[in-house]
Design a protein around this motif. Sequence first.
Motif, PDB file in Angstrom:
ATOM      1  N   GLY A  12       9.224  -4.540  12.707  1.00  0.00           N
ATOM      2  CA  GLY A  12       8.509  -4.876  11.478  1.00  0.00           C
ATOM      3  C   GLY A  12       8.187  -3.678  10.595  1.00  0.00           C
ATOM      4  N   LEU A  13       7.981  -2.523  11.218  1.00  0.00           N
ATOM      5  CA  LEU A  13       7.618  -1.323  10.440  1.00  0.00           C
ATOM      6  C   LEU A  13       8.856  -0.730   9.785  1.00  0.00           C
ATOM      7  CD1 LEU A  13       5.334   0.110  13.182  1.00  0.00           C
ATOM      8  CD2 LEU A  13       4.539  -0.363  10.874  1.00  0.00           C
ATOM      9  N   ASP A  14       8.665  -0.303   8.537  1.00  0.00           N
ATOM     10  CA  ASP A  14       9.833   0.170   7.785  1.00  0.00           C
ATOM     11  C   ASP A  14       9.659   1.595   7.281  1.00  0.00           C
ATOM     12  OD1 ASP A  14       7.796  -0.563   5.766  1.00  0.00           O
ATOM     13  OD2 ASP A  14       9.395  -0.148   4.329  1.00  0.00           O
ATOM     14  N   TYR A  15      10.763   2.174   6.905  1.00  0.00           N
ATOM     15  CA  TYR A  15      10.788   3.301   5.988  1.00  0.00           C
ATOM     16  C   TYR A  15      11.783   2.919   4.898  1.00  0.00           C
ATOM     17  CZ  TYR A  15      11.651   7.786   3.838  1.00  0.00           C
ATOM     18  OH  TYR A  15      11.778   8.791   2.911  1.00  0.00           O
ATOM     19  N   VAL A  71      -3.564 -10.627  11.024  1.00  0.00           N
ATOM     20  CA  VAL A  71      -2.593 -10.033  11.953  1.00  0.00           C
ATOM     21  C   VAL A  71      -1.802  -8.959  11.211  1.00  0.00           C
ATOM     22  CG1 VAL A  71      -0.619 -10.471  13.452  1.00  0.00           C
ATOM     23  CG2 VAL A  71      -2.441 -12.191  13.247  1.00  0.00           C
ATOM     24  N   GLU A  72      -1.939  -7.717  11.678  1.00  0.00           N
ATOM     25  CA  GLU A  72      -1.296  -6.565  11.040  1.00  0.00           C
ATOM     26  C   GLU A  72      -0.396  -5.846  12.042  1.00  0.00           C
ATOM     27  OE1 GLU A  72      -0.427  -5.061   8.512  1.00  0.00           O
ATOM     28  OE2 GLU A  72      -2.030  -4.307   7.251  1.00  0.00           O
ATOM     29  N   ASP A  73       0.609  -5.169  11.514  1.00  0.00           N
ATOM     30  CA  ASP A  73       1.458  -4.346  12.368  1.00  0.00           C
ATOM     31  C   ASP A  73       0.710  -3.101  12.847  1.00  0.00           C
ATOM     32  OD1 ASP A  73       1.355  -3.322   9.767  1.00  0.00           O
ATOM     33  OD2 ASP A  73       3.529  -3.149   9.524  1.00  0.00           O
ATOM     34  N   ILE A  74       0.075  -2.404  11.879  1.00  0.00           N
ATOM     35  CA  ILE A  74      -0.515  -1.107  12.219  1.00  0.00           C
ATOM     36  C   ILE A  74      -1.710  -0.834  11.318  1.00  0.00           C
ATOM     37  CG2 ILE A  74       1.045   0.157  10.659  1.00  0.00           C
ATOM     38  CD1 ILE A  74       1.209   2.366  12.811  1.00  0.00           C
ATOM     39  N   ILE A  75      -2.726  -0.185  11.866  1.00  0.00           N
ATOM     40  CA  ILE A  75      -3.820   0.323  11.033  1.00  0.00           C
ATOM     41  C   ILE A  75      -3.746   1.842  11.062  1.00  0.00           C
ATOM     42  CG2 ILE A  75      -5.458  -0.056  12.934  1.00  0.00           C
ATOM     43  CD1 ILE A  75      -7.681  -0.257  10.823  1.00  0.00           C
ATOM     44  N   ASP A  76      -3.661   2.422   9.882  1.00  0.00           N
ATOM     45  CA  ASP A  76      -3.516   3.875   9.759  1.00  0.00           C
ATOM     46  C   ASP A  76      -4.762   4.422   9.061  1.00  0.00           C
ATOM     47  OD1 ASP A  76      -2.573   6.453   9.574  1.00  0.00           O
ATOM     48  OD2 ASP A  76      -1.026   6.038   8.098  1.00  0.00           O
ATOM     49  N   ASN A  77      -4.734   4.598   7.738  1.00  0.00           N
ATOM     50  CA  ASN A  77      -5.963   5.090   7.098  1.00  0.00           C
ATOM     51  C   ASN A  77      -7.022   3.990   6.958  1.00  0.00           C
ATOM     52  OD1 ASN A  77      -5.354   3.679   4.691  1.00  0.00           O
ATOM     53  ND2 ASN A  77      -4.161   5.396   3.917  1.00  0.00           N
ATOM     54  N   GLY A  78      -6.628   2.737   7.136  1.00  0.00           N
ATOM     55  CA  GLY A  78      -7.581   1.618   7.167  1.00  0.00           C
ATOM     56  C   GLY A  78      -7.810   0.958   5.820  1.00  0.00           C
ATOM     57  N   LEU A  79      -7.174   1.476   4.766  1.00  0.00           N
ATOM     58  CA  LEU A  79      -7.423   0.923   3.429  1.00  0.00           C
ATOM     59  C   LEU A  79      -6.938  -0.519   3.305  1.00  0.00           C
ATOM     60  CD1 LEU A  79      -6.560   4.024   1.191  1.00  0.00           C
ATOM     61  CD2 LEU A  79      -8.813   3.001   1.561  1.00  0.00           C
ATOM     62  N   THR A  80      -5.802  -0.813   3.921  1.00  0.00           N
ATOM     63  CA  THR A  80      -5.257  -2.175   3.826  1.00  0.00           C
ATOM     64  C   THR A  80      -6.221  -3.169   4.467  1.00  0.00           C
ATOM     65  OG1 THR A  80      -3.042  -1.235   3.978  1.00  0.00           O
ATOM     66  CG2 THR A  80      -3.225  -3.612   4.283  1.00  0.00           C
ATOM     67  N   LEU A  81      -6.674  -2.845   5.685  1.00  0.00           N
ATOM     68  CA  LEU A  81      -7.555  -3.769   6.396  1.00  0.00           C
ATOM     69  C   LEU A  81      -8.914  -3.891   5.711  1.00  0.00           C
ATOM     70  CD1 LEU A  81      -7.473  -5.659   8.773  1.00  0.00           C
ATOM     71  CD2 LEU A  81      -8.302  -3.810  10.229  1.00  0.00           C
ATOM     72  N   ASP A 112      -2.595   1.045  16.600  1.00  0.00           N
ATOM     73  CA  ASP A 112      -3.724   1.738  15.976  1.00  0.00           C
ATOM     74  C   ASP A 112      -3.401   3.221  15.907  1.00  0.00           C
ATOM     75  OD1 ASP A 112      -6.182   2.488  15.000  1.00  0.00           O
ATOM     76  OD2 ASP A 112      -7.274   2.142  16.868  1.00  0.00           O
ATOM     77  N   LYS A 113      -3.481   3.761  14.682  1.00  0.00           N
ATOM     78  CA  LYS A 113      -3.360   5.217  14.480  1.00  0.00           C
ATOM     79  C   LYS A 113      -4.728   5.686  14.012  1.00  0.00           C
ATOM     80  CE  LYS A 113       1.231   6.134  12.540  1.00  0.00           C
ATOM     81  NZ  LYS A 113       1.798   6.513  11.225  1.00  0.00           N
ATOM     82  N   PRO A 114      -5.608   6.113  14.909  1.00  0.00           N
ATOM     83  CA  PRO A 114      -6.998   6.394  14.517  1.00  0.00           C
ATOM     84  C   PRO A 114      -7.204   7.740  13.812  1.00  0.00           C
ATOM     85  CG  PRO A 114      -6.732   6.553  16.922  1.00  0.00           C
ATOM     86  CD  PRO A 114      -5.382   6.259  16.356  1.00  0.00           C
ATOM     87  N   ASP A 139       0.231  10.162  16.258  1.00  0.00           N
ATOM     88  CA  ASP A 139       0.184  10.428  14.813  1.00  0.00           C
ATOM     89  C   ASP A 139       1.576  10.833  14.318  1.00  0.00           C
ATOM     90  OD1 ASP A 139      -0.737  10.796  12.285  1.00  0.00           O
ATOM     91  OD2 ASP A 139      -1.771  12.689  12.684  1.00  0.00           O
ATOM     92  N   GLU A 140       2.472   9.895  14.349  1.00  0.00           N
ATOM     93  CA  GLU A 140       3.865  10.108  13.945  1.00  0.00           C
ATOM     94  C   GLU A 140       4.245   8.989  12.999  1.00  0.00           C
ATOM     95  OE1 GLU A 140       5.420  12.603  15.097  1.00  0.00           O
ATOM     96  OE2 GLU A 140       4.787  13.015  17.164  1.00  0.00           O
ATOM     97  N   PHE A 141       5.235   9.234  12.153  1.00  0.00           N
ATOM     98  CA  PHE A 141       5.734   8.132  11.332  1.00  0.00           C
ATOM     99  C   PHE A 141       6.724   7.329  12.167  1.00  0.00           C
ATOM    100  CE2 PHE A 141       7.985   5.762   8.136  1.00  0.00           C
ATOM    101  CZ  PHE A 141       6.923   5.303   7.383  1.00  0.00           C
ATOM    102  N   ILE A 142       6.417   6.062  12.331  1.00  0.00           N
ATOM    103  CA  ILE A 142       7.209   5.239  13.236  1.00  0.00           C
ATOM    104  C   ILE A 142       7.830   4.055  12.491  1.00  0.00           C
ATOM    105  CG2 ILE A 142       5.942   5.875  15.318  1.00  0.00           C
ATOM    106  CD1 ILE A 142       4.385   3.209  14.912  1.00  0.00           C
ATOM    107  N   VAL A 143       8.885   3.540  13.049  1.00  0.00           N
ATOM    108  CA  VAL A 143       9.584   2.392  12.456  1.00  0.00           C
ATOM    109  C   VAL A 143      10.009   1.424  13.564  1.00  0.00           C
ATOM    110  CG1 VAL A 143      10.462   3.647  10.429  1.00  0.00           C
ATOM    111  CG2 VAL A 143      11.831   3.584  12.539  1.00  0.00           C
ATOM    112  N   SER A 160       0.821  -1.205   0.000  1.00  0.00           N
ATOM    113  CA  SER A 160       0.000   0.000   0.000  1.00  0.00           C
ATOM    114  C   SER A 160       0.853   1.253   0.000  1.00  0.00           C
ATOM    115  CB  SER A 160      -0.941   0.030   1.201  1.00  0.00           C
ATOM    116  OG  SER A 160      -0.215   0.077   2.395  1.00  0.00           O
ATOM    117  N   TYR A 161       2.050   1.162   0.537  1.00  0.00           N
ATOM    118  CA  TYR A 161       2.839   2.375   0.737  1.00  0.00           C
ATOM    119  C   TYR A 161       3.955   2.541  -0.269  1.00  0.00           C
ATOM    120  CZ  TYR A 161       1.014   4.350   5.030  1.00  0.00           C
ATOM    121  OH  TYR A 161       0.240   4.981   5.957  1.00  0.00           O
ATOM    122  N   GLY A 162       4.340   1.491  -0.949  1.00  0.00           N
ATOM    123  CA  GLY A 162       5.531   1.601  -1.784  1.00  0.00           C
ATOM    124  C   GLY A 162       6.686   2.040  -0.915  1.00  0.00           C
TER     125      GLY A 162
END
Length: 196
Positions: free
Chosen positions: A171-174, A112-122, A144-146, A164-168, A83-85
């Motif tokens: 499992g989470l990447d940049y 099982v997901e790492d994070i839900i942000d805008n919710g499009l993936t889920l 959860d980033k609501p 509401d921060e970009f985190i790594v 979703s993020y490229g």
Amino acid sequence: MTTPASARALHPDLECVLFNEAEIAAAIRSLAEQIARDHVGHDVLLLGVLKGAVHVLSDLARELDGLKPGPARVYLDLMAVSSYGNASRSSGEVRLIQDTTHAIEGRRVVIVEDIIDNGLTLSYLNALLSARKPLSLRSAVLLDKPYRRIAGVKADYVGLTCPDEFIVGYGLDYQERYRTLPYIAKLRPDIFSDPE
Ligand code: IMP
Ligand code: MG
């Protein structure tokens, strides 16, 4: 000799740790307890979403395995979506990269997901998998980033609410980096190029 987590130096690209290893472990434990309660005596298929959920899936599966009362058997599967490229904001488009190996029909499934942000993936995964007629379909997210939710979707099980921060980390990447860090941290703003 092992180095205690607290003595590990913060990666220079990071601003601060948001969740340390103990906080992550407690959140995973809480997810496992909630999933166990809802699947007592039944088989459950934990379906991890690559690549971000690898550590969550692995730690959660082992926590869940020991819980009594809990599921009869715990099965594992993986799928990959993109979703993020390589950017730090969603492109708004979700693509299936790799499908499951298990059949979904008639099974109790937990995404099982790492994070839900805008919710499009889920919401994409919910639509894709519910069309395959599982007996039940639930979702577990470590974070959860609501704040930026577009799709009207909620995870059934949430480990931690995240600022509401970009985190790594964990499992989470940049740009495919920092996935192997054992903690979750805020990336220094000058490190990532925000397209917005
Ligand atoms: P959603 O479709 O916006 O809910 O985003 C879910 C996916 O976006 C996650 O599986 C992550 O890969 C990615 N993502 C969302 N927020 C972050 C973040 O703060 N850091 C790294 N990846 C993120
Ligand atoms: Mg990612």
